[in-house]
Design an enzyme around this catalytic site. Structure first.
Site, PDB file in Angstrom:
ATOM      1  N   SER A  29       0.816  -1.216   0.000  1.00 17.66           N
ATOM      2  CA  SER A  29       0.000   0.000   0.000  1.00 17.66           C
ATOM      3  C   SER A  29       0.848   1.263   0.000  1.00 17.66           C
ATOM      4  O   SER A  29       0.326   2.370   0.004  1.00 17.66           O
ATOM      5  CB  SER A  29      -0.915   0.002   1.226  1.00 17.66           C
ATOM      6  N   ASN A 116      -1.829  -2.446  13.204  1.00 23.01           N
ATOM      7  CA  ASN A 116      -3.287  -2.281  13.178  1.00 23.01           C
ATOM      8  C   ASN A 116      -3.750  -1.028  13.934  1.00 23.01           C
ATOM      9  O   ASN A 116      -4.577  -0.271  13.439  1.00 23.01           O
ATOM     10  CB  ASN A 116      -3.962  -3.528  13.761  1.00 23.01           C
ATOM     11  N   THR A 161     -40.066  26.760 -10.180  1.00 20.57           N
ATOM     12  CA  THR A 161     -40.423  25.405  -9.750  1.00 20.57           C
ATOM     13  C   THR A 161     -40.639  24.648 -11.051  1.00 20.57           C
ATOM     14  O   THR A 161     -41.098  25.238 -12.048  1.00 20.57           O
ATOM     15  CB  THR A 161     -41.708  25.363  -8.896  1.00 20.57           C
ATOM     16  N   SER A 283     -13.534  25.541 -27.266  1.00 19.62           N
ATOM     17  CA  SER A 283     -13.634  24.281 -27.989  1.00 19.62           C
ATOM     18  C   SER A 283     -12.515  24.220 -29.011  1.00 19.62           C
ATOM     19  O   SER A 283     -12.116  25.243 -29.570  1.00 19.62           O
ATOM     20  CB  SER A 283     -14.989  24.209 -28.686  1.00 19.62           C
ATOM     21  N   GLU A 296     -19.268  22.038 -14.705  1.00 25.62           N
ATOM     22  CA  GLU A 296     -19.572  20.716 -15.275  1.00 25.62           C
ATOM     23  C   GLU A 296     -18.746  19.624 -14.598  1.00 25.62           C
ATOM     24  O   GLU A 296     -19.248  18.537 -14.293  1.00 25.62           O
ATOM     25  CB  GLU A 296     -19.273  20.696 -16.778  1.00 25.62           C
ATOM     26  N   TYR A 323      -9.352  -6.463  13.062  1.00 27.09           N
ATOM     27  CA  TYR A 323      -8.735  -5.956  11.842  1.00 27.09           C
ATOM     28  C   TYR A 323      -8.702  -7.026  10.750  1.00 27.09           C
ATOM     29  O   TYR A 323      -8.432  -8.195  11.006  1.00 27.09           O
ATOM     30  CB  TYR A 323      -7.304  -5.476  12.117  1.00 27.09           C
ATOM     31  N   LYS A 331      -8.148   3.503   2.080  1.00 28.46           N
ATOM     32  CA  LYS A 331      -7.394   4.739   1.906  1.00 28.46           C
ATOM     33  C   LYS A 331      -7.626   5.456   0.586  1.00 28.46           C
ATOM     34  O   LYS A 331      -7.839   6.673   0.553  1.00 28.46           O
ATOM     35  CB  LYS A 331      -5.907   4.479   2.111  1.00 28.46           C
TER      36      LYS A 331
END
Ligand code: ARG
Length: 462
Positions: A29, A116, A161, A283, A296, A323, A331
């Site tokens: 990790s 742990n 509305t 664009s 967006e 654990y 994570k």
């Protein structure tokens, strides 16, 4: 078992063959948990100070650990530290380097502790810092929002509305709705922080430890409000991270709604706002385009944060106590939720001052939508007509105005009187947008004076 093998892995003592490269990569990790290195060092220093204070390690050991950790910190900060996949995670990487630097004292650091409770502590420290950052950024956003709301406190905007023109509101009032939403968001984060801010260390692997540790001391050193009161729970539950992601999901939902509105408002069919060019992009093929990319993307990124919440809930649901390695998967979703929310807040805080209203377009839309029709119905009701009858009379008036291509206040007085003999000269005071706004002067209403008062109240709460 080779000597090499046993020295490579801190836990390799009982193993008879080396780990395959694929398993190594699958289980490691360090690529993502190394971002908790500051928290890891902080936690280790507090733990070491406690061990020395309790006479579990010597004062000399503590001094060596502190000296070694100072160097480790310096190496990481300067980018010279060599992170190794072979050492699995941030904890073993740092511990191994410390031991290389200071020898046996480094090997004593892990007394009375397990990865742990160490990792649970690191995550809580990390999350606490992240929440504090988020709260500062939220405040920044809100403060900028209040400035804009104050500036636009009297600017009429069609309230919708069903995305159809309903009644006039002020742009300032509309913006203040987002203040309220984000105020609740801030409350949620502050609340999550309270439950996050508890110390797992001392739980060790799962059952606590046989050493005479002082958990309260470590908690105080690290600024925790107290200790986790059950060792099994301390190392295993990640509910605080799940709550955090839930708060993030709600916050993103709010920003997604704001984003949707900005996208619509920027469209020339609405044309209600301009957003400063620095928040828009062009664009590659259509030279005329200006696209609201920032809103967006915020709308789009909401999806991944919802995903992280679901990921963590699902990660937790099948785990037996205590654990399990599954928890290592907490994570990446958590970190990405932190990154997405902090980036979104930062960019929105910047963007708010870059938003300017286009009042003439707002007013055009109000006119086309007969936004004061309810005001006319209320007017007739106050003069004694039952509301349902007033509703019908105004419906006919709107039809007539539509035929003539005018807004209600532009109907000639004589024309208006045809729909009800109760119509008097005072009708124009309520038919105008300003009249409509001014009358909604109760707390929570859209009258400009109320909007200004709400801004003052909101500022005092920030
Ligand atoms: N990298 C691990 C995690 O993130 C640290 C704890 C590992 N503990 C263990 N017993 N393997 O959860």
């Amino acid at each position: 078992m080779t000597q090499e093998n046993s020295s490579q892995y801190t836990w390799a003592g009982r193993f008879s063959e080396p780990m395959s490269d694929l398993v190594k990569r699958y289980t490691a990790s360090v690529d993502f948990d190394k971002r908790m290195w500051r928290q890891d060092i902080r936690g280790s220093l507090a733990h070491a100070a406690m061990l020395a204070r309790q006479g579990i390690i010597s004062a000399q050991d503590l001094a060596d650990i502190e000296r070694g950790m100072a160097q480790v910190r310096e190496e990481i900060e300067s980018g010279r530290f060599e992170w190794s996949l072979d050492l699995e995670d941030v904890h073993l990487n740092i511990e191994k380097r410390l031991t290389t630097l200071v020898g046996d004292a480094g090997k004593r650091l892990h007394t009375g502790r397990s990865r742990n409770d160490q990792v649970a502590t690191d995550i809580r420290l990390y999350l606490r810092d992240a929440i504090d950052d988020i709260l500062v950024l939220l405040k920044q956003f809100q403060s900028n929002l209040l400035d804009l709301a104050e500036k636009e406190a009297a600017t009429p905007l069609p309230g919708f509305t069903h995305l159809q023109v309903a009644q006039p509101v002020t742009f300032g009032h509309h913006l203040l709705a987002y203040f309220e939403m984000t105020r609740r968001d801030a409350e949620r984060f502050a609340d999550v922080r309270r439950r996050t801010n508890r110390l797992p260390l001392g739980a060790a692997a799962l059952a606590g430890t046989t050493y005479p540790i002082d958990r309260e001391f470590v908690a105080a050193q690290l600024g925790f409000d107290g200790v986790c009161e059950n060792s099994l729970d301390a190392v295993s539950d990640r509910d605080f991270a799940i709550e955090f992601c839930a708060a993030c999901a709600l916050l993103m939902m709010h920003f997604s709604r704001l984003s949707e509105e900005l996208v619509l408002w920027m469209n020339p069919r609405f044309g209600f706002v301009k957003i400063a060019d620095r928040f828009c992009t062009g664009s590659s093929i259509m030279p005329q385009k200006k696209n609201p990319d920032v809103p967006e993307l915020a709308r789009g990124k909401t999806g991944r944060v919802y995903g992280h919440l679901t990921a963590l809930l699902t990660l937790m649901k099948g785990q037996p106590l205590a654990y399990n390695k599954d928890n290592q998967e907490d994570k990446e979703p958590l970190f990405d939720a932190v990154d997405t929310v902090t980036d979104t807040l930062r960019i929105f805080a910047d963007m708010i001052p870059g938003i300017s209203a286009r009042p003439e377009n707002m007013r055009d839309a109000l006119r086309q939508g007969f936004a004061t029709a309810t005001d006319l119905a209320d007017y007739l009701t106050k003069k004694g007509l039952p509301f349902r009858d007033a509703h019908e009379a105004v419906g006919l008036a709107v039809r007539r105005a539509e035929e003539l291509g005018v807004d209600l206040p532009q109907l000639p007085f004589a024309e208006l009187q045809k729909f009800s003999p109760l119509v008097g000269e005072d009708v124009f005071a309520v038919l105008t947008v300003e009249g409509s706004l001014a009358q909604r002067k109760h707390i929570g209403g859209t009258a400009p004076e109320q909007v200004r008062a709400a801004v003052v109240r909101a500022r005092s709460r920030l």
